[in-house]
Design an enzyme around this catalytic site. Structure first.
Site, short mmCIF file in Angstrom:
data_model
loop_
_atom_site.label_atom_id
_atom_site.label_comp_id
_atom_site.label_asym_id
_atom_site.label_seq_id
_atom_site.Cartn_x
_atom_site.Cartn_y
_atom_site.Cartn_z
N THR A 101 12.40 -44.12 -8.15
CA THR A 101 13.22 -42.95 -8.02
C THR A 101 14.40 -43.05 -8.14
O THR A 101 15.23 -42.22 -8.28
CB THR A 101 12.85 -42.30 -6.72
OG1 THR A 101 13.48 -43.31 -5.84
CG2 THR A 101 11.38 -42.00 -6.13
N ASN A 106 11.30 -43.42 2.65
CA ASN A 106 11.04 -43.59 4.28
C ASN A 106 10.52 -42.35 4.82
O ASN A 106 9.51 -42.29 5.30
CB ASN A 106 12.35 -44.16 5.09
CG ASN A 106 12.60 -45.53 4.64
OD1 ASN A 106 11.77 -46.31 4.53
ND2 ASN A 106 14.04 -45.93 4.77
N GLU A 111 0.72 -1.14 -0.13
CA GLU A 111 0.35 -0.02 0.02
C GLU A 111 0.87 1.32 0.17
O GLU A 111 0.53 2.05 -0.68
CB GLU A 111 -0.73 0.08 1.22
CG GLU A 111 -1.85 -0.94 1.14
CD GLU A 111 -1.32 -2.27 1.78
OE1 GLU A 111 -2.20 -2.98 2.68
OE2 GLU A 111 -0.19 -2.70 1.82
N GLU A 128 12.28 -32.95 0.49
CA GLU A 128 12.92 -33.51 -0.50
C GLU A 128 13.92 -34.64 0.26
O GLU A 128 14.64 -34.33 0.70
CB GLU A 128 13.79 -32.49 -1.18
CG GLU A 128 13.16 -31.38 -2.07
CD GLU A 128 14.26 -30.85 -2.86
OE1 GLU A 128 14.66 -31.55 -3.80
OE2 GLU A 128 14.49 -29.49 -2.83
N CYS A 182 -0.58 0.17 7.63
CA CYS A 182 -1.01 0.34 6.06
C CYS A 182 -2.40 1.03 6.04
O CYS A 182 -2.69 1.95 5.38
CB CYS A 182 -0.92 -0.57 5.19
SG CYS A 182 0.80 -1.23 4.97
#
Length: 351
Positions: A170, A288, A61, A284, A93
């Site tokens: 993976t 497990n 703002e 990431e 603001c």
């Protein structure tokens, strides 16, 4: 002929969408504050606009008011989140809008922060400013899922990222995994990291892959050095990363790295919110750790980068979970999917 109310609604939606576009400009640099945009309109014309670029800097703002200057008097302000009403590192603001002579404020959604939570709207209304709330609320809130969840529940928004083959694998049995997905998918992961206040991985991943998990992309729209570095959290419940071994691994070089040796993941997530102000968390890690977060229903968003390849049954699974009946399955719904380079990016949320 459209009614005046219909015309006003259409105008409000148009300018709020522009305010949302302003908010996006601070998406990667503003943490732990929310991304907020503001557009000021006088007689149907934009006279000022701005966004919140970084914690400690003026809010959206203020930038928009400075851009509008004297043209702010009598204008309408479109703001993607309720203007703050408290003095923190910057002044309120809501008071800045009042002082500038703004006559109408359109807000996408209220701020659940206990220091605001409707008080900004109350200040504006007490100053005889017309306030409208609820224009493109869902689109505006999508920019601040972590902040909003943390303010409401004291828990962060958790994203689990997995790169996998078509058959849900993976890595090869030997651990070889570089690279299943292509360069475009790996570049997209940089955006996830840049959004995250913390990145969680496991000691197994650290020892086997020695990853960096840092933000190093030049495709974010801002220099990567302007992006606040995520807090790195290593789950090390077996205490494998002893002090004399840490010099061998990149993630252990940072003095701010958190080593979590307890089993309680909920406690960890609450700790990241309360002590580190980490509202968006990216996981990431290996199969497990991924299973632990999924089975405890701690994942708000599952992001799968799926490569067009097949690795076979002896390769490593994406999740180390073994439900014994369909009743125990983990179910999701597709939130979004897109092709990135040669790979698919699937974004799913729990049903």
């Amino acid at each position: 002929m459209p009614s005046l109310d219909h015309t006003q609604d259409a105008q409000d939606r148009y300018f709020m969408m522009l305010a949302i576009e302003q908010a996006k400009l601070g998406l990667y640099t503003v943490r732990p504050n929310p991304a907020v945009g503001c557009v000021i309109v006088q007689a149907g014309q934009i006279v000022g606009q701005g966004y919140h670029p970084k914690a400690g800097r003026p809010h959206a703002e203020v930038f928009a008011l400075n851009d509008a200057k004297e043209q702010a008097a009598g204008a309408t302000a479109y703001v993607t989140l309720e203007p703050c009403s408290h003095t923190g590192r910057t002044p309120p603001c809501a008071l800045a809008l009042i002082k500038a002579g703004i006559k109408r404020v359109v807000i996408a959604g209220l701020d659940p922060n206990p220091q605001v939570a409707g008080r900004g709207v109350s200040l504006l209304e007490q100053a005889d400013i017309e306030v409208k709330v609820g224009v493109f609320t869902e689109q505006a809130e999508a920019l601040n899922l972590g902040f909003l969840k943390a303010m409401r529940t004291q828990m962060p928004f958790v994203r689990l990222k997995i790169a996998t083959s078509l058959d849900g694998r993976t890595a090869m049995a030997t651990g070889e995994s570089k690279w299943i997905t292509g360069s475009a998918a790996r570049a997209d992961v940089q955006k996830l990291r840049a959004l995250s206040g913390a990145i969680i991985t496991g000691s197994e991943t650290v020892i086997k892959d020695n990853p960096q998990l840092n933000v190093r992309s030049n495709q974010l729209g801002v220099p990567s050095e302007q992006v606040p570095a995520p807090v790195i959290v290593i789950l090390d419940r077996r205490e494998r990363l002893t002090h004399d071994l840490r010099s061998d691994y990149k993630l252990c070089q940072c003095v701010d790295t958190v080593y979590w040796r307890r089993d309680n993941l909920i406690e960890l997530l609450k700790y990241l919110v309360s002590e580190h102000h980490c509202y968006d968390v990216l996981v990431e890690a290996g199969a497990n750790v991924a299973a632990s977060f999924l089975e405890q229903q701690l994942v708000d968003e599952l992001i799968v980068y799926q490569a067009p390849c097949i690795l076979g049954t002896k390769s490593r699974p994406m999740i180390d979970s073994n439900p014994i009946s369909l009743a125990q399955q983990l179910r999701f719904e597709y939130h979004n999917f897109e092709k990135i380079g040669s790979d698919l990016k699937l974004t799913l949320r729990p049903t």
